[in-house]
Design a protein around this motif. Sequence first.
Motif: not given
Length: 360
Positions: A288-291, A298-303, A305-315
């Motif tokens: 999982r990612l920590v952004v 202006g990239l969001s944590a969601h952006d 996660g989508v770019a890497l194809g991985l779930p986001v654990a938190g920002s």
Amino acid sequence: MTSDADLLDELLALAAAGCGDVDVAPDATAARQHWRTATLVVIGADAVTGCVRAGLPRRRGLVLVARLPDLPDGTRDPAAEDAASWRAASQLDADHVVVLPAAAAWLTERFGSAGARHRDAAPIVAVIGGRGGAGASVLAAGLALTAARNGLRTMLVDADPLGGGVDLLLGAESAAGLRWPDLSAARGRVDVAALRAGLPRQGELAMVSWDRGDAVEVPVEAMEATLDAGRRGGDLVVIDLPRTLGPAAMCGVRAAGEVLMPVTADIRACAAAVRVAAQVGPHCQALRLVVRGPAPGGLSAHDVGVALGLPVAGSLRPEPDLAAALERGDPPTGSGRGPLAELCARLLAELTADAGREVA
């Protein structure tokens, strides 16, 4: 796991002598329900191809076992190994490949070690940077300190020989205790109490780090023994991984129940993290990612996660005073306040909830 009746009889006899507590599966479909939770998985050579086809995830504690075929006179030919099975075994990334009856004593001991291992062993979480300077060591140290501050017996393992030493990050570089050069000869089942007593400590946090001398190559066996002791003797193990994974660091990836990958919210960081994820993903149970902000474009944590194809654990929001605090020798999350401390507290709550533990 085997459908070979003769091999199964032999394995059950060895398991009875070692631990007696086994589940039997004839194929990968039946084994899937036990795959992640079993302390040891023993696969007959006949079941290897089915496991590969089923796409079972890689895991530690995997042993491939073959029997030498009988000759007409009742003896066994040690040269008659099934080469196709050994090639397939490499795709499973098995920890050990053994042949019976020669390995009977070793396998009995292995069953015994697995049976003695605490079923509620401590979870292991690893942290690897999606790019240089993403803050992986800071996150690993902060998570470990947060756990220790909550009364959990925590071990922080520095697996990066070129990272400068996590003890330095915690302001504990002068603390007496064993470092990796002292532990590189560790093998097998290490005495937990002796290890924790010998490591540099900060309260409930024990550190496995480096000295200031030349870097040494940590053998896989030493890493396995250290992580196993951490699991048996504590409540949480946190591993700070290097971005270039050698054999010992890869052992940490496979041991972890989850790998967290900090990545900054910018295009170059995402491009670098893609390569790190490709290196780590096939070998870990969960990634999982920590952004980390700020996001200049202006990239969001969601952006991300989508770019890497991985779930986001938190920002992680920007923390302007953190760098200066670290330079002063203040440990990350030492005050218990700020964005990093908040993130680590939430991640810790998830880890301990999954492990069935409570955090005050």
